[in-house]
Enzyme design. Structure first.
Site, PDB file in Angstrom:
ATOM      1  N   MET A 202       0.677  -1.209   0.171  1.00 32.88           N
ATOM      2  CA  MET A 202       0.110   0.032   0.035  1.00 32.88           C
ATOM      3  C   MET A 202       0.803   1.316  -0.039  1.00 32.88           C
ATOM      4  O   MET A 202       1.925   1.177   0.671  1.00 32.88           O
ATOM      5  CB  MET A 202      -0.841  -0.408   1.366  1.00 32.88           C
ATOM      6  N   HIS A 203       0.570   2.169  -0.631  1.00 32.65           N
ATOM      7  CA  HIS A 203       1.227   3.422  -0.752  1.00 32.65           C
ATOM      8  C   HIS A 203       0.367   4.594  -1.385  1.00 32.65           C
ATOM      9  O   HIS A 203       1.013   5.734  -1.137  1.00 32.65           O
ATOM     10  CB  HIS A 203       2.458   3.301  -1.876  1.00 32.65           C
ATOM     11  N   ARG A 204      -0.601   4.409  -1.690  1.00 33.78           N
ATOM     12  CA  ARG A 204      -1.621   5.520  -2.232  1.00 33.78           C
ATOM     13  C   ARG A 204      -1.637   6.772  -1.341  1.00 33.78           C
ATOM     14  O   ARG A 204      -2.025   6.373   0.030  1.00 33.78           O
ATOM     15  CB  ARG A 204      -2.730   5.180  -2.717  1.00 33.78           C
TER      16      ARG A 204
END
Ligand code: UD1
Ligand code: UDP
Length: 362
Positions: A202-204
């Site tokens: 996850m990185h958004r």
């Protein structure tokens, strides 16, 4: 002139770059948006890409400053090289900065070519949605993964002659890499067995920049880890935000690792019981590899894979993630079912894209 700058752009443009080198007088520019070796250099090595001709060093900036810096630095190269066309990919600040710089030279004949055009989440609060809508609006030639993406462009009034449905280059990158990976070595390095772990990325901004939302996802992962090992190659943005919000994991079942190379990532995906992700590229890759995935977003550009049964759209709430994870945790058969799904995948795109660009430039 091709402009890339982030991990997914390097991966997804990797099948095209050697073909552009062979067919055109080609300048490869790297914006430097991603710069850590494990977000950048490792992919050049693994995917056997040649070095960029120019690196703009525009990493680690605030977003508007980054777009501005990419525009200003690329402008100098556009003036120096006078390219027939500037090719950009996807929806990042690099994509936007490069396309806007090229747009200033349209009158002098510079064309803008957008690979992976037409994808829409329809949420204009997302920086990526703004980037891709603006870039599509000013592009002269677009390559669109699916008919549904083409329908988005038609709805927005863009000329049908300006785009082609060619599939997605990630299918080329992923399929080729999946054939090469040494699954056993990858699993052994991390002490894992096939189907006995869940792979998470996850990185958004919309997932990790809000402390409550991020805490909700981490709580769900803690719960999943009570039943199944969780492997989390941590994106630098997510690591930074966890530190800033004072969030950490307690469960020994969660293994946080540095971002991994593409071989390792595809190997880990192939052998996972299921994945949890907000990544765009991974949603396409799990479909190619037929691995179930929970998409921790409220909307996705990949609704066709939700309909096909490979993705489940959960949002970021703890309960919703756990509800969707439950059948996958309970029983491996659910995972085997996805392996047998017949999924309508976009075509491998690279050859067709090169052919169309050659015809376009004449
Ligand atoms: C960017 C893209 C996103 C894409 C993602 C792929 C934009 C607006 N966002 O998000 O669409 O899905 O890349 O991973 O363009 N950092 C490092 N090393 C690096 C890169 C980043 O430490 O190599 C850290 C820096 O502190 C940086 C932060 O991560 O400030 C965020 O990086 P940035 O490139 O701004 O956005 P991403 O979250 O990576
Ligand atoms: N990826 C990788 N190593 C990692 C995490 C992701 O090689 O540790 C790959 C992943 O397989 C996919 C791409 O990076 O091809 C996705 O990049 P990211 O999630 O950063 O961006 P997005 O696709 O969301 O724009």
């Amino acid at each position: 002139m091709t402009v890339i700058g982030t991990r997914p752009e390097i991966i997804k443009m990797s099948p095209l770059i050697p073909r552009f080198d062979a067919e055109f007088q080609h300048v490869l520019v790297h914006s430097g948006q991603h710069y850590s070796p494990n977000m950048d250099r490792i992919f050049f090595e693994e995917l056997r890409l040649r070095q960029p001709d120019q690196v703009l060093d525009c990493g680690g900036m605030l977003p508007a400053a980054q777009v501005g810096a990419i525009m200003a630095k690329l402008e100098k190269l556009i003036v120096a090289h006078r390219p027939d066309a500037v090719v950009v990919h996807g929806d990042t600040n690099t994509t936007l900065g490069a396309a806007l710089a090229a747009a200033k030279y349209k009158e002098t004949g510079v064309k803008i070519i957008h690979v992976e055009a037409g994808c829409r989440s329809h949420n204009l609060l997302q920086t990526e949605e703004i980037n891709r809508q603006v870039v599509d609006r000013i592009s002269d030639l677009m390559f669109v993964p699916t008919e549904a993406d083409a329908a988005n462009l038609i709805r927005e009034g863009l000329a049908p002659a300006s785009f082609h449905v060619t599939g997605n280059t990630v299918v080329d990158s992923c399929t080729r890499t999946a054939e090469l990976v040494d699954d056993r070595a990858i699993l052994a390095r991390l002490g894992l067995s096939a189907r006995e772990y869940c792979l998470v990325t996850m990185h958004r901004q919309e997932t990790v920049d809000h402390s409550e939302r991020l805490a909700g996802v981490l709580a769900a992962l803690e719960s999943i880890a009570a039943t199944l090992k969780v492997i989390l190659p941590l994106h630098p943005r997510t690591g930074k935000k966890m530190r800033e919000f004072g969030l950490s994991f307690q469960s020994p079942g969660i293994k946080i690792i540095e971002p991994v190379g593409y071989m390792e990532m595809i190997g880990l995906m192939k052998n996972a019981r299921f994945c949890v992700t907000d990544s765009g590229g991974m949603q396409e890759e799990v479909a190619v590899l037929r691995v179930p995935a929970l998409v921790i977003r409220n909307e996705t550009e990949y609704m066709h894979y939700v309909a096909a049964g490979v993705l489940r759209l959960t949002g970021t709430g703890t309960e919703a993630i756990l509800k969707a994870a439950e059948p996958l945790l309970r029983d491996q058969e659910e995972c085997e079912r996805v392996k047998r799904l017949s999924i309508d995948l976009p075509k491998a795109a690279s050859l067709e894209i090169v052919r169309k660009i050659k015809a376009f430039l004449g």
